[in-house]
Motif scaffolding. Structure first.
Motif, PDB file in Angstrom:
ATOM      1  N   SER A  15      12.862 184.298  82.159  1.00  0.00           N
ATOM      2  CA  SER A  15      12.668 182.960  81.312  1.00  0.00           C
ATOM      3  C   SER A  15      11.564 183.129  80.157  1.00  0.00           C
ATOM      4  O   SER A  15      10.732 183.776  79.976  1.00  0.00           O
ATOM      5  N   LEU A  16      12.175 182.681  78.950  1.00  0.00           N
ATOM      6  CA  LEU A  16      11.398 182.838  77.610  1.00  0.00           C
ATOM      7  C   LEU A  16      10.607 181.441  77.423  1.00  0.00           C
ATOM      8  O   LEU A  16       9.473 181.364  76.877  1.00  0.00           O
ATOM      9  N   TYR A  17      11.443 180.082  77.634  1.00  0.00           N
ATOM     10  CA  TYR A  17      10.543 178.898  77.571  1.00  0.00           C
ATOM     11  C   TYR A  17      10.394 178.050  78.633  1.00  0.00           C
ATOM     12  O   TYR A  17      10.067 176.865  78.681  1.00  0.00           O
ATOM     13  N   GLY A  18      10.715 178.694  79.949  1.00  0.00           N
ATOM     14  CA  GLY A  18      10.097 178.280  81.057  1.00  0.00           C
ATOM     15  C   GLY A  18      11.375 177.078  81.975  1.00  0.00           C
ATOM     16  O   GLY A  18      10.681 176.829  83.135  1.00  0.00           O
ATOM     17  N   HIS A  19      12.357 177.053  81.549  1.00  0.00           N
ATOM     18  CA  HIS A  19      13.317 176.528  82.314  1.00  0.00           C
ATOM     19  C   HIS A  19      13.860 177.334  83.401  1.00  0.00           C
ATOM     20  O   HIS A  19      14.126 176.632  84.435  1.00  0.00           O
ATOM     21  N   GLU A  45      11.413 192.662  83.382  1.00  0.00           N
ATOM     22  CA  GLU A  45      10.562 192.940  82.165  1.00  0.00           C
ATOM     23  C   GLU A  45      10.996 192.263  81.025  1.00  0.00           C
ATOM     24  O   GLU A  45      12.178 192.438  80.545  1.00  0.00           O
ATOM     25  N   GLU A  46      10.249 192.021  79.931  1.00  0.00           N
ATOM     26  CA  GLU A  46      10.472 191.686  78.547  1.00  0.00           C
ATOM     27  C   GLU A  46      10.659 192.816  77.697  1.00  0.00           C
ATOM     28  O   GLU A  46       9.900 193.807  77.979  1.00  0.00           O
ATOM     29  N   PHE A  47      11.593 192.592  76.567  1.00  0.00           N
ATOM     30  CA  PHE A  47      11.651 193.638  75.838  1.00  0.00           C
ATOM     31  C   PHE A  47      10.530 193.545  74.884  1.00  0.00           C
ATOM     32  O   PHE A  47      10.116 192.574  74.378  1.00  0.00           O
ATOM     33  N   GLU A  48       9.729 194.448  74.462  1.00  0.00           N
ATOM     34  CA  GLU A  48       8.760 194.667  73.499  1.00  0.00           C
ATOM     35  C   GLU A  48       9.200 193.817  72.091  1.00  0.00           C
ATOM     36  O   GLU A  48       8.248 193.254  71.551  1.00  0.00           O
ATOM     37  N   VAL A  49      10.239 194.207  71.771  1.00  0.00           N
ATOM     38  CA  VAL A  49      10.622 193.733  70.456  1.00  0.00           C
ATOM     39  C   VAL A  49      10.744 191.915  70.522  1.00  0.00           C
ATOM     40  O   VAL A  49      10.414 191.288  69.682  1.00  0.00           O
ATOM     41  N   VAL A  50      11.071 191.571  71.633  1.00  0.00           N
ATOM     42  CA  VAL A  50      11.020 190.097  71.890  1.00  0.00           C
ATOM     43  C   VAL A  50       9.759 189.554  71.906  1.00  0.00           C
ATOM     44  O   VAL A  50       9.312 188.446  71.506  1.00  0.00           O
ATOM     45  N   LYS A  51       8.775 190.199  72.560  1.00  0.00           N
ATOM     46  CA  LYS A  51       7.498 189.912  72.716  1.00  0.00           C
ATOM     47  C   LYS A  51       6.844 189.814  71.310  1.00  0.00           C
ATOM     48  O   LYS A  51       6.128 188.869  71.038  1.00  0.00           O
ATOM     49  N   GLY A  57       2.783 184.495  68.276  1.00  0.00           N
ATOM     50  CA  GLY A  57       2.881 183.333  67.173  1.00  0.00           C
ATOM     51  C   GLY A  57       3.468 182.322  67.795  1.00  0.00           C
ATOM     52  O   GLY A  57       3.617 181.430  66.721  1.00  0.00           O
ATOM     53  N   ASN A  58       4.148 182.013  68.683  1.00  0.00           N
ATOM     54  CA  ASN A  58       4.991 181.028  69.159  1.00  0.00           C
ATOM     55  C   ASN A  58       4.140 180.382  70.182  1.00  0.00           C
ATOM     56  O   ASN A  58       4.123 180.938  71.308  1.00  0.00           O
ATOM     57  N   ASP A  59       3.649 179.314  69.970  1.00  0.00           N
ATOM     58  CA  ASP A  59       2.863 178.804  70.927  1.00  0.00           C
ATOM     59  C   ASP A  59       3.293 178.368  72.140  1.00  0.00           C
ATOM     60  O   ASP A  59       2.824 178.704  73.471  1.00  0.00           O
ATOM     61  N   ALA A  60       4.605 177.775  72.278  1.00  0.00           N
ATOM     62  CA  ALA A  60       5.490 177.191  73.349  1.00  0.00           C
ATOM     63  C   ALA A  60       5.732 178.412  74.240  1.00  0.00           C
ATOM     64  O   ALA A  60       5.455 178.641  75.557  1.00  0.00           O
ATOM     65  N   ALA A  61       6.288 179.683  73.647  1.00  0.00           N
ATOM     66  CA  ALA A  61       6.434 180.822  74.328  1.00  0.00           C
ATOM     67  C   ALA A  61       5.435 181.653  74.779  1.00  0.00           C
ATOM     68  O   ALA A  61       5.445 182.205  75.904  1.00  0.00           O
ATOM     69  N   GLN A  62       4.260 181.674  74.154  1.00  0.00           N
ATOM     70  CA  GLN A  62       3.246 182.277  74.578  1.00  0.00           C
ATOM     71  C   GLN A  62       2.678 181.676  75.660  1.00  0.00           C
ATOM     72  O   GLN A  62       1.942 182.112  76.746  1.00  0.00           O
ATOM     73  N   LYS A  63       2.558 180.303  75.787  1.00  0.00           N
ATOM     74  CA  LYS A  63       2.036 179.640  76.982  1.00  0.00           C
ATOM     75  C   LYS A  63       3.164 180.036  78.357  1.00  0.00           C
ATOM     76  O   LYS A  63       2.417 180.217  79.280  1.00  0.00           O
ATOM     77  N   ILE A  64       4.175 179.818  78.177  1.00  0.00           N
ATOM     78  CA  ILE A  64       4.907 180.410  79.115  1.00  0.00           C
ATOM     79  C   ILE A  64       5.086 181.861  79.695  1.00  0.00           C
ATOM     80  O   ILE A  64       5.138 182.316  81.000  1.00  0.00           O
ATOM     81  N   GLU A  66       2.185 183.579  79.342  1.00  0.00           N
ATOM     82  CA  GLU A  66       1.101 183.741  79.943  1.00  0.00           C
ATOM     83  C   GLU A  66       0.990 183.021  81.490  1.00  0.00           C
ATOM     84  O   GLU A  66       0.428 183.644  82.460  1.00  0.00           O
ATOM     85  N   GLN A  67       1.795 181.973  81.802  1.00  0.00           N
ATOM     86  CA  GLN A  67       2.010 181.490  82.921  1.00  0.00           C
ATOM     87  C   GLN A  67       2.730 182.508  83.993  1.00  0.00           C
ATOM     88  O   GLN A  67       2.443 182.405  85.218  1.00  0.00           O
TER      89      GLN A  67
END
Length: 210
Positions: A15-19, A45-51, A57-64, A66-67
């Motif tokens: 999940s990138l944006y939480g849905h 596991e997330e890809f480093e390039v996506v991270k 720098g994307n507040d919405a994606a960063q919040k998800i 961290e969750q």
């Protein structure tokens, strides 16, 4: 008197944006409602390039992001230990995300040894739009499950909320939700209820098979 061994249901998702995270949590809740079931919630596991390019720098994606840090990354041992598995992925051009595909691609040893054979399995997804590839994503996610010898399960129309004409999710191939073009929408209560129903159904069948 012998102690009854608990049945393990693995819910693994990306999940990138939480849905799909919310759907995964609903699937896990449904599975937990069945007696003698232990639920393992895992992320891929997330890809480093996506991270670096999509999350930082994307507040919405960063919040998800961290969750999800308290949720363990899925391992092959998690897949081995599970008696039933439910896989979740957002849609990428009508197909599963590369992150979930990477998990399937890493399962060669499990396939060679037949370690996933006979285990109930299901899938779920989210899309940006109503016709964004929900059904094609779910159907193509089932292909690796069949190669692994798993017992593929969906959502029957006897489940409340499956028959509707609203702009929301819910397919016989698995639970779904509509995220919106900017990820601005939240899963409808009916979408989450169908996700719970799938989790419960897979857990019940897994218990019976055990």
């Amino acid at each position: 008197m012998a102690v009854e061994k608990s049945v393990k249901i693995l819910v693994v998702y990306y999940s990138l944006y939480g849905h799909t995270l919310q759907l995964a949590q609903a699937v896990a809740e449904g599975a937990k409602s069945v007696s003698n079931v232990e639920v393992m919630l895992r992320r891929v596991e997330e890809f480093e390039v996506v991270k670096q390019k999509a999350i930082d720098g994307n507040d919405a994606a960063q919040k998800i992001w961290e969750q999800q840090q308290d949720i363990r990354v899925c391992s092959l041992d998690d897949l081995r230990a599970a008696n039933g598995v439910v896989f979740g992925s957002p849609t990428r051009f009508g197909n599963m995300s590369a992150q979930i595909k990477q998990l399937f691609d890493s399962m060669t040893k499990l396939w060679l040894n037949g370690e996933m054979e006979g285990k109930p399995a299901g899938v779920f997804t989210s899309t940006a739009s109503t016709h964004g590839g929900q059904e094609t994503t779910l159907l193509t996610m089932m292909v690796p499950l069949l190669h692994l010898g798993m017992i593929v399960m969906g959502v029957p129309y006897s489940v409340d909320g499956m028959i509707h004409n609203e702009a929301r999710g819910g397919t016989p191939y698995g639970p779904t939700t509509i995220a919106g073009g900017q990820g601005e929408l939240e899963p409808k209560p009916e979408d989450l209820a169908i996700a719970k129903a799938l989790g419960k159904r897979i857990a019940e069948v897994t218990v019976k098979l055990q």
